[in-house]
Motif scaffolding. Structure first.
Motif, mmCIF file in Angstrom:
data_model
loop_
_atom_site.group_PDB
_atom_site.id
_atom_site.type_symbol
_atom_site.label_atom_id
_atom_site.label_comp_id
_atom_site.label_asym_id
_atom_site.label_seq_id
_atom_site.Cartn_x
_atom_site.Cartn_y
_atom_site.Cartn_z
ATOM 1 N N ALA A 150 -41.657 119.120 47.520
ATOM 2 C CA ALA A 150 -40.571 118.356 46.899
ATOM 3 C C ALA A 150 -40.414 116.993 47.566
ATOM 4 C CB ALA A 150 -39.269 119.153 46.983
ATOM 5 N N ARG A 168 -42.794 115.103 48.946
ATOM 6 C CA ARG A 168 -43.852 114.206 48.463
ATOM 7 C C ARG A 168 -43.593 113.777 47.023
ATOM 8 N NH1 ARG A 168 -46.441 118.216 51.560
ATOM 9 N NH2 ARG A 168 -47.459 117.379 53.431
ATOM 10 N N MET A 169 -43.042 114.695 46.221
ATOM 11 C CA MET A 169 -42.718 114.349 44.845
ATOM 12 C C MET A 169 -41.651 113.258 44.793
ATOM 13 S SD MET A 169 -41.056 116.768 41.870
ATOM 14 C CE MET A 169 -39.537 116.928 42.831
ATOM 15 N N GLU A 194 -43.033 109.869 45.515
ATOM 16 C CA GLU A 194 -43.774 109.322 44.381
ATOM 17 C C GLU A 194 -42.820 108.801 43.313
ATOM 18 O OE1 GLU A 194 -47.386 110.502 41.287
ATOM 19 O OE2 GLU A 194 -46.671 111.985 42.749
ATOM 20 N N ALA A 251 -38.947 109.328 37.172
ATOM 21 C CA ALA A 251 -39.473 110.672 37.384
ATOM 22 C C ALA A 251 -40.413 111.127 36.279
ATOM 23 C CB ALA A 251 -38.312 111.667 37.498
ATOM 24 N N VAL A 307 -44.188 111.410 36.980
ATOM 25 C CA VAL A 307 -44.420 112.340 38.096
ATOM 26 C C VAL A 307 -44.275 113.781 37.613
ATOM 27 C CG1 VAL A 307 -43.678 113.032 40.408
ATOM 28 C CG2 VAL A 307 -43.597 110.619 39.737
ATOM 29 N N VAL A 308 -43.211 114.051 36.868
ATOM 30 C CA VAL A 308 -43.016 115.387 36.314
ATOM 31 C C VAL A 308 -44.163 115.735 35.365
ATOM 32 C CG1 VAL A 308 -41.555 116.768 34.786
ATOM 33 C CG2 VAL A 308 -40.509 115.379 36.588
ATOM 34 N N GLU A 351 -47.229 116.776 37.320
ATOM 35 C CA GLU A 351 -47.142 118.131 37.857
ATOM 36 C C GLU A 351 -47.448 119.162 36.773
ATOM 37 O OE1 GLU A 351 -46.624 119.123 40.941
ATOM 38 O OE2 GLU A 351 -46.254 117.153 41.822
ATOM 39 N N VAL A 386 -42.716 122.278 38.741
ATOM 40 C CA VAL A 386 -42.089 121.111 39.351
ATOM 41 C C VAL A 386 -41.393 121.567 40.638
ATOM 42 C CG1 VAL A 386 -40.419 119.236 39.065
ATOM 43 C CG2 VAL A 386 -41.749 120.060 37.097
ATOM 44 N N VAL A 424 -35.401 113.745 38.462
ATOM 45 C CA VAL A 424 -36.325 114.864 38.274
ATOM 46 C C VAL A 424 -35.646 115.997 37.513
ATOM 47 C CG1 VAL A 424 -37.571 116.709 39.487
ATOM 48 C CG2 VAL A 424 -37.743 114.347 40.293
#
Length: 405
Positions: free
Chosen positions: A251, A253-254, A257, A264, A267-268, A271, A278, A316
Protein backbone atom coordinates in the motif's frame (compact mmCIF):
# COMPACT_ATOMS: atom_id res chain seq x y z
CA UNK A 1 -9.57 -38.41 41.36
CA UNK A 2 -7.87 -41.61 42.44
CA UNK A 3 -4.74 -41.34 44.64
CA UNK A 4 -2.64 -43.16 42.04
CA UNK A 5 -3.64 -40.53 39.46
CA UNK A 6 -2.53 -37.76 41.80
CA UNK A 7 0.84 -39.40 42.36
CA UNK A 8 1.23 -39.95 38.62
CA UNK A 9 1.07 -36.17 38.23
CA UNK A 10 3.67 -35.86 40.99
CA UNK A 11 6.01 -38.32 39.27
CA UNK A 12 5.72 -36.39 36.00
CA UNK A 13 6.66 -33.15 37.71
CA UNK A 14 3.23 -31.57 37.09
CA UNK A 15 2.37 -31.41 40.77
CA UNK A 16 4.64 -30.99 43.80
CA UNK A 17 3.88 -32.66 47.13
CA UNK A 18 4.98 -31.93 50.69
CA UNK A 19 5.04 -34.28 53.66
CA UNK A 20 4.95 -32.66 57.08
CA UNK A 21 6.82 -34.08 60.09
CA UNK A 22 4.92 -37.06 61.49
CA UNK A 23 2.23 -36.80 58.81
CA UNK A 24 0.92 -39.96 57.15
CA UNK A 25 -0.06 -38.31 53.86
CA UNK A 26 1.12 -35.56 51.51
CA UNK A 27 -0.18 -32.05 50.97
CA UNK A 28 -0.34 -30.11 47.69
CA UNK A 29 -0.18 -26.45 46.76
CA UNK A 30 -3.77 -25.25 46.02
CA UNK A 31 -2.51 -22.96 43.22
CA UNK A 32 -0.82 -25.88 41.45
CA UNK A 33 -3.97 -27.97 41.80
CA UNK A 34 -6.11 -25.20 40.35
CA UNK A 35 -3.68 -24.67 37.46
CA UNK A 36 -3.70 -28.41 36.75
CA UNK A 37 -7.50 -28.44 36.81
CA UNK A 38 -7.60 -25.56 34.31
CA UNK A 39 -5.24 -27.38 31.97
CA UNK A 40 -7.23 -30.61 32.10
CA UNK A 41 -10.68 -29.03 31.94
CA UNK A 42 -12.77 -30.12 28.99
CA UNK A 43 -15.17 -27.42 27.86
CA UNK A 44 -17.56 -27.64 24.91
CA UNK A 45 -16.35 -25.81 21.83
CA UNK A 46 -18.53 -24.29 19.12
CA UNK A 47 -19.30 -26.47 16.14
CA UNK A 48 -16.95 -25.80 13.25
CA UNK A 49 -16.26 -27.17 9.82
CA UNK A 50 -14.37 -30.43 9.47
CA UNK A 51 -11.14 -28.66 8.52
CA UNK A 52 -11.30 -25.81 11.04
CA UNK A 53 -9.50 -25.55 14.36
CA UNK A 54 -11.30 -23.75 17.19
CA UNK A 55 -9.26 -22.28 20.07
CA UNK A 56 -10.74 -20.87 23.26
CA UNK A 57 -9.43 -17.39 24.06
CA UNK A 58 -10.28 -14.57 26.45
CA UNK A 59 -8.15 -11.99 24.63
CA UNK A 60 -9.83 -10.61 21.51
CA UNK A 61 -13.40 -10.69 20.20
CA UNK A 62 -14.23 -9.53 16.65
CA UNK A 63 -17.91 -8.72 16.26
CA UNK A 64 -19.27 -7.10 13.10
CA UNK A 65 -17.26 -3.91 12.54
CA UNK A 66 -15.74 -3.71 16.03
CA UNK A 67 -13.10 -5.60 17.99
CA UNK A 68 -12.59 -5.86 21.72
CA UNK A 69 -9.68 -6.58 24.07
CA UNK A 70 -10.92 -8.42 27.17
CA UNK A 71 -14.41 -7.08 26.43
CA UNK A 72 -13.26 -3.45 26.06
CA UNK A 73 -13.57 -1.62 22.72
CA UNK A 74 -10.01 -1.97 21.39
CA UNK A 75 -10.08 1.12 19.16
CA UNK A 76 -11.24 3.33 22.03
CA UNK A 77 -8.61 1.78 24.29
CA UNK A 78 -5.86 2.49 21.74
CA UNK A 79 -6.98 6.09 21.22
CA UNK A 80 -6.86 6.83 24.95
CA UNK A 81 -3.89 4.78 26.15
CA UNK A 82 -0.31 4.15 25.06
CA UNK A 83 0.88 0.97 23.41
CA UNK A 84 2.66 -0.14 26.56
CA UNK A 85 -0.45 0.44 28.69
CA UNK A 86 -2.60 -1.56 26.25
CA UNK A 87 -0.04 -4.40 26.17
CA UNK A 88 0.07 -4.55 29.96
CA UNK A 89 -3.73 -4.61 30.04
CA UNK A 90 -3.77 -7.48 27.57
CA UNK A 91 -1.33 -9.56 29.64
CA UNK A 92 -2.62 -8.85 33.14
CA UNK A 93 -6.05 -7.27 32.93
CA UNK A 94 -4.62 -4.35 34.93
CA UNK A 95 -4.20 -0.86 33.45
CA UNK A 96 -0.94 0.79 34.61
CA UNK A 97 -0.86 4.42 33.45
CA UNK A 98 2.56 5.69 32.44
CA UNK A 99 4.26 2.28 32.26
CA UNK A 100 7.33 2.12 29.99
CA UNK A 101 9.21 -1.01 28.91
CA UNK A 102 13.01 -0.84 29.08
CA UNK A 103 15.47 -3.40 27.66
CA UNK A 104 17.95 -5.17 29.98
CA UNK A 105 21.54 -4.29 28.96
CA UNK A 106 22.85 -7.80 28.26
CA UNK A 107 20.04 -9.12 25.99
CA UNK A 108 19.83 -5.74 24.22
CA UNK A 109 23.58 -5.72 23.62
CA UNK A 110 23.51 -9.27 22.24
CA UNK A 111 20.59 -8.38 19.97
CA UNK A 112 22.35 -5.27 18.62
CA UNK A 113 25.51 -7.22 17.83
CA UNK A 114 23.57 -9.95 16.05
CA UNK A 115 21.60 -7.47 13.94
CA UNK A 116 24.75 -5.55 12.98
CA UNK A 117 26.20 -8.76 11.55
CA UNK A 118 23.36 -9.10 9.03
CA UNK A 119 23.77 -8.02 5.39
CA UNK A 120 22.63 -4.48 4.58
CA UNK A 121 19.78 -5.72 2.42
CA UNK A 122 18.20 -7.63 5.34
CA UNK A 123 14.51 -6.90 5.83
CA UNK A 124 12.89 -5.70 9.06
CA UNK A 125 11.55 -9.12 9.96
CA UNK A 126 15.02 -10.61 9.44
CA UNK A 127 16.41 -8.15 11.98
CA UNK A 128 13.65 -8.70 14.52
CA UNK A 129 13.86 -12.48 14.27
CA UNK A 130 17.63 -12.46 14.75
CA UNK A 131 17.25 -10.00 17.64
CA UNK A 132 14.74 -12.29 19.36
CA UNK A 133 17.05 -15.31 19.02
CA UNK A 134 20.07 -13.38 20.32
CA UNK A 135 18.08 -12.03 23.27
CA UNK A 136 16.94 -15.56 24.10
CA UNK A 137 20.51 -16.85 24.10
CA UNK A 138 21.43 -14.11 26.60
CA UNK A 139 18.56 -15.01 28.96
CA UNK A 140 19.28 -18.15 31.03
CA UNK A 141 15.79 -17.91 32.61
CA UNK A 142 13.95 -18.15 29.28
CA UNK A 143 12.64 -21.65 30.08
CA UNK A 144 10.64 -20.42 33.09
CA UNK A 145 7.07 -20.53 31.78
CA UNK A 146 5.34 -19.28 34.92
CA UNK A 147 2.96 -16.40 34.30
CA UNK A 148 5.03 -13.73 36.03
CA UNK A 149 8.24 -14.87 34.34
CA UNK A 150 6.64 -14.78 30.87
CA UNK A 151 5.20 -11.30 31.47
CA UNK A 152 8.63 -10.16 32.65
CA UNK A 153 10.14 -11.56 29.46
CA UNK A 154 7.55 -9.68 27.41
CA UNK A 155 8.33 -6.37 29.11
CA UNK A 156 12.00 -6.77 28.23
CA UNK A 157 11.75 -8.48 24.82
CA UNK A 158 9.65 -5.83 23.07
CA UNK A 159 11.99 -2.89 23.89
CA UNK A 160 14.96 -5.15 23.09
CA UNK A 161 13.57 -5.73 19.59
CA UNK A 162 13.29 -1.97 19.11
CA UNK A 163 16.74 -1.27 20.58
CA UNK A 164 18.31 -3.78 18.18
CA UNK A 165 17.18 -1.82 15.11
CA UNK A 166 19.74 0.69 13.79
CA UNK A 167 18.77 4.32 14.58
CA UNK A 168 18.19 6.74 11.70
CA UNK A 169 18.08 9.95 13.75
CA UNK A 170 21.63 11.10 14.67
CA UNK A 171 20.42 12.67 17.91
CA UNK A 172 18.14 9.77 18.82
CA UNK A 173 18.11 8.69 22.48
CA UNK A 174 16.76 5.49 24.00
CA UNK A 175 14.30 6.56 26.66
CA UNK A 176 10.67 7.45 27.24
CA UNK A 177 7.70 5.80 25.52
CA UNK A 178 8.40 2.95 23.12
CA UNK A 179 6.79 4.81 20.19
CA UNK A 180 9.40 7.56 20.44
CA UNK A 181 12.26 5.05 20.44
CA UNK A 182 10.78 3.21 17.47
CA UNK A 183 10.26 6.43 15.50
CA UNK A 184 14.00 7.16 15.55
CA UNK A 185 14.58 3.78 13.89
CA UNK A 186 11.98 4.26 11.16
CA UNK A 187 12.43 7.88 10.12
CA UNK A 188 15.30 10.34 9.92
CA UNK A 189 12.88 13.23 10.40
CA UNK A 190 12.29 14.70 13.84
CA UNK A 191 8.68 13.92 14.84
CA UNK A 192 6.02 16.34 16.00
CA UNK A 193 3.64 15.47 18.82
CA UNK A 194 0.77 14.50 16.49
CA UNK A 195 3.00 12.13 14.50
CA UNK A 196 4.30 10.38 17.62
CA UNK A 197 0.75 10.02 18.93
CA UNK A 198 -0.33 8.48 15.61
CA UNK A 199 2.53 5.95 15.70
CA UNK A 200 1.80 5.06 19.33
CA UNK A 201 -1.88 4.57 18.52
CA UNK A 202 -1.04 2.45 15.45
CA UNK A 203 1.02 0.16 17.71
CA UNK A 204 -1.84 -0.12 20.21
CA UNK A 205 -4.41 -0.79 17.48
CA UNK A 206 -2.31 -3.64 16.06
CA UNK A 207 -1.55 -5.39 19.37
CA UNK A 208 -3.83 -8.34 18.60
CA UNK A 209 -6.48 -9.43 16.11
CA UNK A 210 -7.72 -12.85 17.23
CA UNK A 211 -6.19 -15.94 15.58
CA UNK A 212 -4.36 -14.49 12.61
CA UNK A 213 -1.93 -16.88 10.90
CA UNK A 214 1.09 -15.65 12.89
CA UNK A 215 -0.83 -15.88 16.18
CA UNK A 216 -1.84 -19.46 15.44
CA UNK A 217 1.84 -20.30 14.83
CA UNK A 218 2.70 -18.78 18.21
CA UNK A 219 0.05 -20.87 19.95
CA UNK A 220 1.31 -24.04 18.27
CA UNK A 221 4.84 -23.26 19.52
CA UNK A 222 3.55 -22.49 23.02
CA UNK A 223 1.52 -25.71 22.99
CA UNK A 224 4.82 -27.56 22.55
CA UNK A 225 6.10 -25.50 25.52
CA UNK A 226 8.55 -23.46 23.47
CA UNK A 227 9.79 -20.51 25.54
CA UNK A 228 8.39 -17.02 24.78
CA UNK A 229 11.32 -15.96 22.58
CA UNK A 230 10.88 -19.06 20.41
CA UNK A 231 7.11 -18.55 20.25
CA UNK A 232 7.62 -14.96 19.08
CA UNK A 233 10.16 -16.18 16.51
CA UNK A 234 7.49 -18.52 15.12
CA UNK A 235 5.12 -15.58 14.74
CA UNK A 236 7.77 -13.48 13.02
CA UNK A 237 8.42 -16.28 10.54
CA UNK A 238 4.77 -16.32 9.44
CA UNK A 239 4.49 -12.53 9.52
CA UNK A 240 7.09 -12.21 6.78
CA UNK A 241 4.64 -13.56 4.20
CA UNK A 242 3.34 -11.00 1.66
CA UNK A 243 -0.28 -11.76 2.64
CA UNK A 244 0.22 -10.85 6.30
CA UNK A 245 2.67 -8.34 7.78
CA UNK A 246 4.09 -7.08 4.50
CA UNK A 247 0.73 -5.87 3.15
CA UNK A 248 1.25 -2.26 4.30
CA UNK A 249 4.45 -2.05 2.22
CA UNK A 250 2.45 -2.76 -0.94
CA UNK A 251 0.00 0.00 0.00
CA UNK A 252 2.93 2.36 0.75
CA UNK A 253 4.40 1.90 -2.74
CA UNK A 254 0.97 2.32 -4.31
CA UNK A 255 0.42 5.67 -2.53
CA UNK A 256 3.83 6.91 -3.68
CA UNK A 257 2.86 6.10 -7.27
CA UNK A 258 -0.49 7.88 -6.88
CA UNK A 259 1.29 10.95 -5.51
CA UNK A 260 3.77 10.81 -8.40
CA UNK A 261 1.04 10.54 -11.06
CA UNK A 262 -1.37 12.94 -9.39
CA UNK A 263 -4.35 10.58 -9.64
CA UNK A 264 -5.31 7.08 -8.51
CA UNK A 265 -7.12 5.93 -11.66
CA UNK A 266 -4.13 4.66 -13.70
CA UNK A 267 -2.54 3.12 -10.60
CA UNK A 268 -5.68 1.21 -9.65
CA UNK A 269 -6.12 0.15 -13.29
CA UNK A 270 -2.54 -1.14 -13.35
CA UNK A 271 -3.09 -3.25 -10.24
CA UNK A 272 -6.28 -4.78 -11.65
CA UNK A 273 -4.76 -5.36 -15.08
CA UNK A 274 -1.91 -7.28 -13.47
CA UNK A 275 -4.49 -9.50 -11.75
CA UNK A 276 -3.72 -8.15 -8.27
CA UNK A 277 -6.05 -6.90 -5.58
CA UNK A 278 -5.78 -3.21 -4.82
CA UNK A 279 -3.58 -3.00 -1.66
CA UNK A 280 -5.12 -1.64 1.51
CA UNK A 281 -8.75 -2.40 0.66
CA UNK A 282 -11.12 -4.94 2.17
CA UNK A 283 -10.75 -7.35 5.07
CA UNK A 284 -12.07 -10.87 5.41
CA UNK A 285 -13.48 -10.36 8.95
CA UNK A 286 -15.02 -6.91 8.44
CA UNK A 287 -17.94 -6.54 6.00
CA UNK A 288 -17.74 -2.78 6.52
CA UNK A 289 -14.90 -0.46 7.50
CA UNK A 290 -11.92 -1.80 9.43
CA UNK A 291 -12.24 -0.17 12.91
CA UNK A 292 -8.45 0.07 13.15
CA UNK A 293 -8.33 2.09 9.93
CA UNK A 294 -11.17 4.30 11.10
CA UNK A 295 -9.37 5.13 14.36
CA UNK A 296 -5.97 5.70 12.73
CA UNK A 297 -7.38 7.88 9.93
CA UNK A 298 -8.99 10.13 12.55
CA UNK A 299 -5.53 10.81 14.00
CA UNK A 300 -3.79 11.16 10.64
CA UNK A 301 -6.10 14.07 9.88
CA UNK A 302 -4.39 15.98 12.71
CA UNK A 303 -0.89 15.38 11.33
CA UNK A 304 0.33 18.51 9.50
CA UNK A 305 2.25 16.58 6.81
CA UNK A 306 -0.26 13.79 6.22
CA UNK A 307 -2.54 15.77 3.88
CA UNK A 308 -1.16 14.62 0.49
CA UNK A 309 -0.96 10.94 1.45
CA UNK A 310 -4.45 11.08 2.96
CA UNK A 311 -5.82 12.58 -0.25
CA UNK A 312 -4.10 9.86 -2.28
CA UNK A 313 -5.62 7.14 -0.08
CA UNK A 314 -9.10 8.64 -0.41
CA UNK A 315 -8.63 8.81 -4.18
CA UNK A 316 -7.79 5.10 -4.24
CA UNK A 317 -10.89 4.24 -2.19
CA UNK A 318 -13.17 6.44 -4.32
CA UNK A 319 -11.77 5.09 -7.60
CA UNK A 320 -12.19 1.47 -6.53
CA UNK A 321 -15.69 2.13 -5.15
CA UNK A 322 -16.96 2.65 -8.71
CA UNK A 323 -16.76 -1.10 -9.26
CA UNK A 324 -16.66 -2.82 -5.87
CA UNK A 325 -17.77 -2.12 -2.31
CA UNK A 326 -14.41 -2.36 -0.52
CA UNK A 327 -13.45 -0.21 2.44
CA UNK A 328 -10.01 0.93 3.57
CA UNK A 329 -8.25 -1.44 5.95
CA UNK A 330 -5.52 -0.75 8.51
CA UNK A 331 -2.76 -1.43 5.95
CA UNK A 332 -3.84 1.61 3.94
CA UNK A 333 -3.98 3.80 7.06
CA UNK A 334 -0.56 2.54 8.13
CA UNK A 335 0.78 3.33 4.65
CA UNK A 336 -0.47 6.92 4.97
CA UNK A 337 1.45 7.18 8.25
CA UNK A 338 4.69 5.78 6.81
CA UNK A 339 4.53 7.81 3.56
CA UNK A 340 3.80 11.10 5.33
CA UNK A 341 6.54 10.43 7.91
CA UNK A 342 9.33 9.92 5.33
CA UNK A 343 9.67 6.26 6.29
CA UNK A 344 10.68 3.36 4.05
CA UNK A 345 8.04 1.07 2.57
CA UNK A 346 9.08 -1.68 5.02
CA UNK A 347 8.43 0.52 8.06
CA UNK A 348 4.82 -0.63 8.29
CA UNK A 349 6.00 -4.22 8.58
CA UNK A 350 8.24 -3.24 11.50
CA UNK A 351 5.39 -1.41 13.24
CA UNK A 352 3.13 -4.43 12.73
CA UNK A 353 5.70 -6.91 14.07
CA UNK A 354 6.64 -4.88 17.16
CA UNK A 355 2.98 -4.23 17.96
CA UNK A 356 1.82 -7.80 17.46
CA UNK A 357 4.57 -9.20 19.71
CA UNK A 358 2.48 -8.11 22.70
CA UNK A 359 -0.51 -10.05 21.41
CA UNK A 360 1.62 -13.10 20.69
CA UNK A 361 2.82 -13.10 24.29
CA UNK A 362 -0.79 -12.83 25.51
CA UNK A 363 -1.74 -15.89 23.44
CA UNK A 364 1.35 -17.79 24.62
CA UNK A 365 0.31 -17.09 28.22
CA UNK A 366 -3.11 -18.58 27.51
CA UNK A 367 -1.65 -21.60 25.74
CA UNK A 368 0.77 -22.35 28.59
CA UNK A 369 -2.32 -22.91 30.79
CA UNK A 370 -3.73 -25.50 28.37
CA UNK A 371 -2.90 -29.18 28.00
CA UNK A 372 0.55 -29.53 26.35
CA UNK A 373 0.74 -30.56 22.70
CA UNK A 374 -3.00 -30.15 22.15
CA UNK A 375 -2.44 -28.15 18.92
CA UNK A 376 -2.02 -31.32 16.88
CA UNK A 377 -4.49 -31.62 14.00
CA UNK A 378 -4.84 -34.94 12.19
CA UNK A 379 -3.67 -35.04 8.60
CA UNK A 380 -5.91 -36.36 5.82
CA UNK A 381 -3.67 -38.62 3.79
CA UNK A 382 -4.35 -38.35 0.03
CA UNK A 383 -1.39 -40.34 -1.32
CA UNK A 384 -1.35 -43.86 -2.76
CA UNK A 385 -2.52 -46.59 -0.42
CA UNK A 386 0.00 -49.01 1.08
CA UNK A 387 1.49 -51.48 0.69
CA UNK A 388 3.67 -50.26 -2.18
CA UNK A 389 6.94 -51.81 -3.39
CA UNK A 390 10.22 -50.20 -2.36
CA UNK A 391 11.30 -47.49 -4.84
CA UNK A 392 13.53 -48.54 -7.73
CA UNK A 393 16.69 -46.32 -7.82
CA UNK A 394 16.70 -46.57 -11.63
CA UNK A 395 13.06 -45.49 -12.01
CA UNK A 396 12.22 -41.88 -13.01
CA UNK A 397 11.25 -39.56 -10.13
CA UNK A 398 7.71 -40.16 -8.95
CA UNK A 399 7.49 -43.55 -10.70
CA UNK A 400 7.07 -45.37 -7.39
CA UNK A 401 4.01 -43.25 -6.61
CA UNK A 402 2.04 -44.81 -9.44
CA UNK A 403 0.14 -47.97 -8.42
CA UNK A 404 0.93 -51.06 -10.50
CA UNK A 405 -1.81 -52.08 -12.94
Amino acid sequence: MKPETVYAYVSRGQLSSRRGPGARGSTFDPKEVQALARRNRREPTPATGANELSVRTRITLIDKDHYYFRGVDAAELALRHSYEEVAEWLWTGVLRPGIHFTPPPEPAGAARLAVRALPEHSGPTDRLRVAAIAAAAADPLRFDLSEQAVIGTARSLIPTLVAALPPLLPTHRDGGPLAGRLWGRLSGRKPDEASLHALDTALALLVDHDLAASTLAVRVAASARAHPYAAVSAGLGVLEGPLHGAASGLAHRMLLEVLDRGTAAPVVAGELRAGRRVPGLGHRVYPGEDPRARALFSLLETMPKAGPALAAARDVVATTARHTDLHANVDLALAVLTVSSSMAAEAGETVFAVARTAGWIAHALEEYEERPMRMRPVGQYTGVRPPQPLPDPAAPPGRHDVPAE
